[in-house]
Design a protein around this motif. Structure first.
Motif, PDB file in Angstrom:
ATOM      1  N   VAL A  28       4.544  23.707  -5.674  1.00  0.00           N
ATOM      2  CA  VAL A  28       3.340  23.016  -5.203  1.00  0.00           C
ATOM      3  C   VAL A  28       3.632  22.053  -4.365  1.00  0.00           C
ATOM      4  CG1 VAL A  28       2.376  22.544  -7.631  1.00  0.00           C
ATOM      5  CG2 VAL A  28       3.833  20.919  -6.867  1.00  0.00           C
ATOM      6  N   PRO A  29       2.942  21.600  -3.263  1.00  0.00           N
ATOM      7  CA  PRO A  29       3.069  20.835  -2.227  1.00  0.00           C
ATOM      8  C   PRO A  29       4.149  19.531  -2.646  1.00  0.00           C
ATOM      9  CG  PRO A  29       0.841  21.637  -1.868  1.00  0.00           C
ATOM     10  CD  PRO A  29       1.338  21.957  -3.287  1.00  0.00           C
ATOM     11  N   VAL A  30       4.517  18.947  -1.715  1.00  0.00           N
ATOM     12  CA  VAL A  30       5.131  17.773  -1.765  1.00  0.00           C
ATOM     13  C   VAL A  30       4.874  17.007  -0.706  1.00  0.00           C
ATOM     14  CG1 VAL A  30       7.177  16.580  -2.025  1.00  0.00           C
ATOM     15  CG2 VAL A  30       7.055  18.568  -3.273  1.00  0.00           C
ATOM     16  N   TYR A  31       4.479  15.618  -0.448  1.00  0.00           N
ATOM     17  CA  TYR A  31       4.027  14.977   0.464  1.00  0.00           C
ATOM     18  C   TYR A  31       5.156  13.755   0.696  1.00  0.00           C
ATOM     19  CZ  TYR A  31      -0.507  17.450  -0.492  1.00  0.00           C
ATOM     20  OH  TYR A  31      -1.507  17.931  -0.537  1.00  0.00           O
ATOM     21  N   ALA A  32       5.312  13.482   1.975  1.00  0.00           N
ATOM     22  CA  ALA A  32       6.282  12.556   2.343  1.00  0.00           C
ATOM     23  C   ALA A  32       5.428  11.142   1.837  1.00  0.00           C
ATOM     24  CB  ALA A  32       6.287  12.359   3.913  1.00  0.00           C
ATOM     25  N   VAL A  33       6.236  10.239   1.404  1.00  0.00           N
ATOM     26  CA  VAL A  33       5.645   8.899   0.860  1.00  0.00           C
ATOM     27  C   VAL A  33       6.356   7.854   1.490  1.00  0.00           C
ATOM     28  CG1 VAL A  33       4.990   7.500  -1.293  1.00  0.00           C
ATOM     29  CG2 VAL A  33       5.010   9.974  -1.318  1.00  0.00           C
ATOM     30  N   ARG A  34       5.605   6.555   1.702  1.00  0.00           N
ATOM     31  CA  ARG A  34       5.923   5.263   1.970  1.00  0.00           C
ATOM     32  C   ARG A  34       5.161   4.284   1.543  1.00  0.00           C
ATOM     33  NH1 ARG A  34       5.306   4.823   8.416  1.00  0.00           N
ATOM     34  NH2 ARG A  34       3.065   4.693   8.519  1.00  0.00           N
ATOM     35  N   THR A  35       5.871   3.154   1.319  1.00  0.00           N
ATOM     36  CA  THR A  35       5.018   2.036   1.016  1.00  0.00           C
ATOM     37  C   THR A  35       5.235   0.951   2.034  1.00  0.00           C
ATOM     38  OG1 THR A  35       6.840   1.141  -0.198  1.00  0.00           O
ATOM     39  CG2 THR A  35       5.391   2.167  -1.508  1.00  0.00           C
ATOM     40  N   VAL A  36       3.958   0.258   2.381  1.00  0.00           N
ATOM     41  CA  VAL A  36       3.772  -0.713   3.569  1.00  0.00           C
ATOM     42  C   VAL A  36       3.627  -1.821   2.667  1.00  0.00           C
ATOM     43  CG1 VAL A  36       2.715  -1.424   5.550  1.00  0.00           C
ATOM     44  CG2 VAL A  36       3.153   1.057   4.976  1.00  0.00           C
ATOM     45  N   GLY A  37       4.371  -3.175   2.952  1.00  0.00           N
ATOM     46  CA  GLY A  37       4.229  -4.193   2.372  1.00  0.00           C
ATOM     47  C   GLY A  37       3.184  -5.218   3.084  1.00  0.00           C
ATOM     48  N   ALA A  38       2.841  -6.091   2.167  1.00  0.00           N
ATOM     49  CA  ALA A  38       1.846  -7.105   2.749  1.00  0.00           C
ATOM     50  C   ALA A  38       2.280  -7.562   4.081  1.00  0.00           C
ATOM     51  CB  ALA A  38       1.774  -8.090   1.992  1.00  0.00           C
ATOM     52  N   GLN A  73       0.829  -1.278  -0.119  1.00  0.00           N
ATOM     53  CA  GLN A  73       0.052   0.109   0.036  1.00  0.00           C
ATOM     54  C   GLN A  73       1.026   1.205  -0.051  1.00  0.00           C
ATOM     55  OE1 GLN A  73      -3.417  -0.176  -0.022  1.00  0.00           O
ATOM     56  NE2 GLN A  73      -3.063  -2.270  -0.440  1.00  0.00           N
ATOM     57  N   VAL A  74       0.347   2.233  -0.849  1.00  0.00           N
ATOM     58  CA  VAL A  74       1.073   3.697  -0.650  1.00  0.00           C
ATOM     59  C   VAL A  74       0.484   4.518   0.391  1.00  0.00           C
ATOM     60  CG1 VAL A  74       1.662   5.676  -2.210  1.00  0.00           C
ATOM     61  CG2 VAL A  74       1.683   3.249  -3.097  1.00  0.00           C
ATOM     62  N   GLN A  75       1.234   5.081   1.215  1.00  0.00           N
ATOM     63  CA  GLN A  75       0.834   5.925   2.117  1.00  0.00           C
ATOM     64  C   GLN A  75       1.547   7.380   2.296  1.00  0.00           C
ATOM     65  OE1 GLN A  75       1.848   4.057   6.132  1.00  0.00           O
ATOM     66  NE2 GLN A  75      -0.312   2.693   6.009  1.00  0.00           N
ATOM     67  N   LEU A  76       0.848   8.343   2.544  1.00  0.00           N
ATOM     68  CA  LEU A  76       1.300   9.779   2.392  1.00  0.00           C
ATOM     69  C   LEU A  76       0.990  10.364   3.889  1.00  0.00           C
ATOM     70  CD1 LEU A  76      -0.639  11.533  -0.491  1.00  0.00           C
ATOM     71  CD2 LEU A  76       1.532  10.128  -0.733  1.00  0.00           C
TER      72      LEU A  76
END
Length: 136
Positions: free
Chosen positions: A116-126, A13-16
């Motif tokens: 433009v705004p920039v958001y911190a991003v992470r991916t959370v694995g299964a 999943q992608v999270q901001l």
């Protein structure tokens, strides 16, 4: 006779973080499945505060998130822009007036007084593990 039931594999999943940087205030928000992103194509997501973010998966597999609103027109269209790179840095080109926005820091490559705004991003694995957090 036994029956085998296959459980669909969970996807990353992608999270901001809507508040911005690592200690930007807001909690992480799951916005989409990683396999819903295609390199070179943007996806618009609605954040809890009603604003929109534009997500992009680059060709190296990194996810970027910027504000979806084009500051020159006010239209929420950056997720529909064309992606490219300049001097090794990924950007999106607005589909309306064609200004380019750096996906790492949000600055307009054609008018450095605009961002433009920039958001911190992470991916959370299964399995619940996270990739490294990229903040800009």
């Amino acid at each position: 006779m036994s029956t085998v039931t296959e459980t669909p594999a969970a996807t990353a999943q992608v999270q901001l973080r809507p508040g911005g940087g690592e200690d930007g205030g807001a909690d992480w928000v799951t916005v989409c499945a990683l396999d819903g992103l295609l390199p070179g194509r943007g996806v618009a997501v609605l954040l809890p505060d009603g604003t929109q973010a534009a997500l992009f998966l680059d060709r190296e597999g990194r996810v970027h998130a910027i504000g979806n609103r084009d500051p020159f027109t006010g239209a929420a269209v950056l997720s529909r822009g064309l992606t490219g790179s300049a001097e090794g840095r990924p950007y999106v080109c607005s589909p309306l007036l064609k200004q380019r926005f750096d996906l790492a820091d949000g600055r307009c490559l054609d008018d450095e007084s605009v961002r433009v705004p920039v958001y911190a991003v992470r991916t959370v694995g299964a399995a619940g593990t996270s990739s490294a957090v990229r903040t800009s």
